[in-house]
Design a protein around this motif. Structure first.
Motif, short mmCIF file in Angstrom:
data_model
loop_
_atom_site.label_atom_id
_atom_site.label_comp_id
_atom_site.label_asym_id
_atom_site.label_seq_id
_atom_site.Cartn_x
_atom_site.Cartn_y
_atom_site.Cartn_z
N ALA A 1 29.11 37.10 -42.92
CA ALA A 1 28.64 38.27 -43.66
C ALA A 1 27.17 38.14 -44.08
O ALA A 1 26.39 39.08 -43.90
N PRO A 2 26.74 36.98 -44.64
CA PRO A 2 25.33 36.89 -45.05
C PRO A 2 24.36 37.15 -43.88
O PRO A 2 23.36 37.84 -44.06
N GLU A 3 24.67 36.60 -42.70
CA GLU A 3 23.79 36.84 -41.54
C GLU A 3 23.76 38.33 -41.20
O GLU A 3 22.71 38.89 -40.88
N LEU A 4 24.93 38.95 -41.25
CA LEU A 4 24.99 40.38 -40.92
C LEU A 4 24.24 41.21 -41.96
O LEU A 4 23.55 42.18 -41.61
N ILE A 5 24.39 40.81 -43.23
CA ILE A 5 23.66 41.55 -44.29
C ILE A 5 22.16 41.41 -44.05
O ILE A 5 21.41 42.39 -44.08
N ALA A 6 21.73 40.17 -43.75
CA ALA A 6 20.30 39.94 -43.49
C ALA A 6 19.84 40.78 -42.30
O ALA A 6 18.76 41.38 -42.34
N GLY A 7 20.68 40.84 -41.27
CA GLY A 7 20.33 41.63 -40.08
C GLY A 7 20.15 43.10 -40.43
O GLY A 7 19.20 43.75 -39.99
N SER A 8 21.05 43.63 -41.26
CA SER A 8 20.95 45.04 -41.66
C SER A 8 19.71 45.29 -42.49
O SER A 8 19.02 46.30 -42.34
N LEU A 9 19.42 44.34 -43.40
CA LEU A 9 18.23 44.52 -44.24
C LEU A 9 16.96 44.46 -43.39
O LEU A 9 16.00 45.20 -43.64
N ARG A 10 16.98 43.59 -42.38
CA ARG A 10 15.80 43.52 -41.49
C ARG A 10 15.62 44.84 -40.74
O ARG A 10 14.51 45.34 -40.59
N ALA A 11 16.75 45.41 -40.30
CA ALA A 11 16.66 46.70 -39.60
C ALA A 11 16.15 47.79 -40.55
O ALA A 11 15.37 48.67 -40.16
N ALA A 12 16.58 47.72 -41.82
CA ALA A 12 16.10 48.70 -42.81
C ALA A 12 14.59 48.54 -42.99
O ALA A 12 13.84 49.52 -43.07
N LEU A 13 14.14 47.29 -43.02
CA LEU A 13 12.70 47.02 -43.17
C LEU A 13 11.90 47.55 -41.99
O LEU A 13 10.81 48.08 -42.16
N ASP A 14 12.46 47.38 -40.79
CA ASP A 14 11.77 47.90 -39.60
C ASP A 14 11.56 49.40 -39.74
O ASP A 14 10.50 49.93 -39.44
N ALA A 15 12.62 50.09 -40.20
CA ALA A 15 12.53 51.55 -40.33
C ALA A 15 11.49 51.93 -41.39
O ALA A 15 10.66 52.81 -41.17
N LEU A 16 11.50 51.22 -42.52
CA LEU A 16 10.52 51.52 -43.57
C LEU A 16 9.11 51.16 -43.11
O LEU A 16 8.14 51.84 -43.45
N GLY A 17 9.01 50.10 -42.32
CA GLY A 17 7.71 49.66 -41.82
C GLY A 17 7.02 50.73 -41.00
O GLY A 17 5.80 50.86 -41.03
N GLU A 18 7.81 51.50 -40.29
CA GLU A 18 7.21 52.58 -39.49
C GLU A 18 6.49 53.60 -40.37
O GLU A 18 5.59 54.28 -39.93
N LEU A 19 6.95 53.70 -41.63
CA LEU A 19 6.37 54.71 -42.52
C LEU A 19 5.09 54.24 -43.17
O LEU A 19 4.21 55.03 -43.46
N ILE A 20 5.00 52.94 -43.45
CA ILE A 20 3.79 52.50 -44.14
C ILE A 20 2.78 52.00 -43.13
O ILE A 20 1.75 51.45 -43.50
N GLY A 21 3.06 52.23 -41.86
CA GLY A 21 2.04 52.01 -40.86
C GLY A 21 1.87 50.56 -40.47
O GLY A 21 0.91 50.20 -39.82
N ARG A 22 2.78 49.71 -40.92
CA ARG A 22 2.63 48.31 -40.53
C ARG A 22 3.08 48.12 -39.09
O ARG A 22 2.44 47.45 -38.31
N ILE A 23 4.21 48.73 -38.76
CA ILE A 23 4.65 48.70 -37.38
C ILE A 23 4.36 50.09 -36.86
O ILE A 23 5.05 51.03 -37.22
N SER A 24 3.28 50.23 -36.11
CA SER A 24 3.02 51.56 -35.61
C SER A 24 2.86 51.52 -34.11
O SER A 24 1.76 51.37 -33.61
#
Ligand SMILES: Nc1nc2c(ncn2[C@@H]2O[C@H](COP(=O)(O)OP(=O)(O)OP(=O)(O)O)[C@@H](O)[C@H]2O)c(=O)[nH]1
Ligand SMILES: [Mg+2]
Length: 452
Positions: free
Chosen positions: A413-436
């Motif tokens: 579960a902890p690995e899966l939670i971390a994986g989901s949080l990383r995916a959430a970060l990727d999505a947010l990153g697109e908005l603040i222009g870090r991953i563009s």
């Protein structure tokens, strides 16, 4: 998007006007001004000058070069909108003169016409604008209501970015805490952060995002495509419009009222109408009748009523433009009023909030597609840009995934939670222009007009 060339564009509307503005940005700005004006104006000070037009063939024999009075503003890099050497040339707003000035400028080596949004794209690439500010400018230009104008202003002032940064920081913190649990505990199923605390913080984050997206966000958190139904009286032209929007003959149409009996559902991609808008499910239905004459009619009416009750957006079709009361819809559904058969002479009152279309020749269908895309993404009501909404919903779903895993008694579960949080970060990153990714930038700036 190469920035080495020098771009020019007419930054004022086409046609006759008291003044026109030509905008210039790039390394050839100085030689261009020297060439055409004979001198370089001092930076950031408007100066009158005489612009030397290139001789056109009838004049070419003469030693005389025609000149034009202009007002010039020169901006020296990096103190300009784009961060490059740049200039603005104000001249009489006469299309013939404008074209002659443009062609004189284009004759300078390294100069070409700008693509849509290229000035703002350069500003972004030179760190003069954040992605959010650039989008704010685009939204302000396109705003059609006060809510969108306010949302644009928040984007430009950085209020929206600050919010996105806060959510990104919180998600990063939670990810770090969860990863600490994975890396530093002996027992694999122990998360360093207390599960109740993690759960609470995820819930707060999700609520903040929902608030930002507006009350309707909840219904869009699912993966279901927004449902757009065509409603109206029999013979209103719904099926013809359905076919025209899909670009193929899917539904049977005829001059007889009562042609459509079944509920027809087809996916319709709207991403080219509004960047960030995805697909919707377009639904064609039987025309609405107050009285059903046969069991077949009453069955098709009840199927239609069911489909209407599920819809996110109703396209209310009426060739008279009178539009009575729409049938019973979900309270949060959006209604788009469409005057169908817009090619026929109408005795209609001109309703300002309706759009006239002709499904036979496609007249105004792009306006309707855009309205559907706006309504389906909810951007019309909340002012949240479709690209942002999509990324936020993506982040929101991944946060939900993480929250759902907290109480699961599985070792990974902890690995899966971390994986989901990383995916959430990727999505947010697109908005603040870090991953563009390039294509994201391309799509954002491509929606600007030329000269912006
Ligand atoms: N002139 C003109 N005729 C149209 C237009 N759209 C539809 N029609 C005609 O209107 C008639 C009815 O069109 P349909 O698309 O079958 O209407 P409908 O609303 O689906 O009708 P029902 O299925 O019976 O409810 C057909 O003869 C179409 O050719 C239009 O934009 N202009
Ligand atoms: Mg029909």
């Amino acid at each position: 998007m190469p920035t080495g060339s020098t771009i020019i564009a007419l930054a004022s509307p086409e046609g006759f006007a008291p003044r026109a503005i030509i905008r210039v940005s790039g390394p050839a700005t100085r030689p261009m001004l020297l060439d055409t004006l004979g001198s370089l104006p001092p930076p950031r000070r408007a100066q009158t000058a005489r612009f030397h037009l290139e001789s056109t063939p009838p004049d070419s024999g003469a030693a005389f070069t025609p000149t034009l009075p202009v007002l010039v503003l020169y901006f020296q890099a990096p103190r300009s909108y784009t961060g490059q050497d740049a200039a603005e040339i104000l001249l009489p707003g006469n299309p013939h003169l404008i074209e002659r000035v443009m062609s004189t400028l284009l004759a300078v080596p390294g100069v070409r016409r700008a693509d849509p949004g290229e000035f703002s794209a350069r500003a972004y690439l030179n760190n003069k604008l954040t992605l959010a500010q650039a989008e704010g400018i685009a939204q302000l230009i396109a705003a059609t209501n006060e809510r969108q104008r306010r949302a644009a202003e928040q984007l430009m002032r950085g209020v929206t970015s600050q919010r996105y940064h806060r959510w990104t920081d919180e998600t990063t913190t939670l990810l770090a805490l969860v990863e600490a649990g994975i890396d530093f505990t002996d027992q694999e199923d122990v998360v360093a952060i207390d599960p109740a605390e993690l759960s609470r913080r995820l819930a707060t984050l999700a609520r903040d995002i929902d608030d930002h997206l507006g009350a309707r966000a909840g219904s869009h958190v699912s993966d279901r495509l927004p449902v757009v139904v065509l409603i109206g009286q029999p013979n209103a032209g719904k099926s013809t419009l359905f076919n025209a929007l899909l670009g193929r003959r899917r539904a049977v149409t005829s001059p007889h009222a009562g042609t459509t009996r079944d509920v027809l559902r087809e996916p319709l991609d709207l991403s080219s109408d509004l960047p960030g808008a995805g697909a919707v499910t377009l639904v064609d239905l039987a025309g609405l009748c107050a009285h059903a004459d046969s069991p077949i009619d009453s069955e098709s009416q009840s199927h239609a009523a069911q489909a209407i009750a599920d819809a996110d957006v109703a396209v209310f079709c009426d060739p008279t433009g009178r539009f009575g009361h729409p049938p019973r819809l979900r309270p949060d559904a959006t209604v788009i009023r469409v005057r169908t058969k817009g090619d026929l002479p109408g005795k209609s009152d001109k309703t300002s909030d309706s759009v006239s279309v002709c499904a036979l020749d496609g007249w105004n269908l792009s306006v309707l597609r855009r309205a559907i895309a706006d309504a389906a993404t909810g951007s019309a009501s909340t002012g949240v840009l479709p690209r942002h909404r999509r990324a936020l919903l993506q982040a929101r779903r991944r946060l939900d995934d993480a929250a759902a895993l907290i109480d699961q008694p599985r070792a990974d579960a902890p690995e899966l939670i971390a994986g989901s949080l990383r995916a959430a970060l990727d999505a947010l990153g697109e908005l603040i222009g870090r991953i563009s990714p390039d294509d994201v930038i391309g799509r954002i700036f491509a929606t600007f007009c030329v000269g912006k």
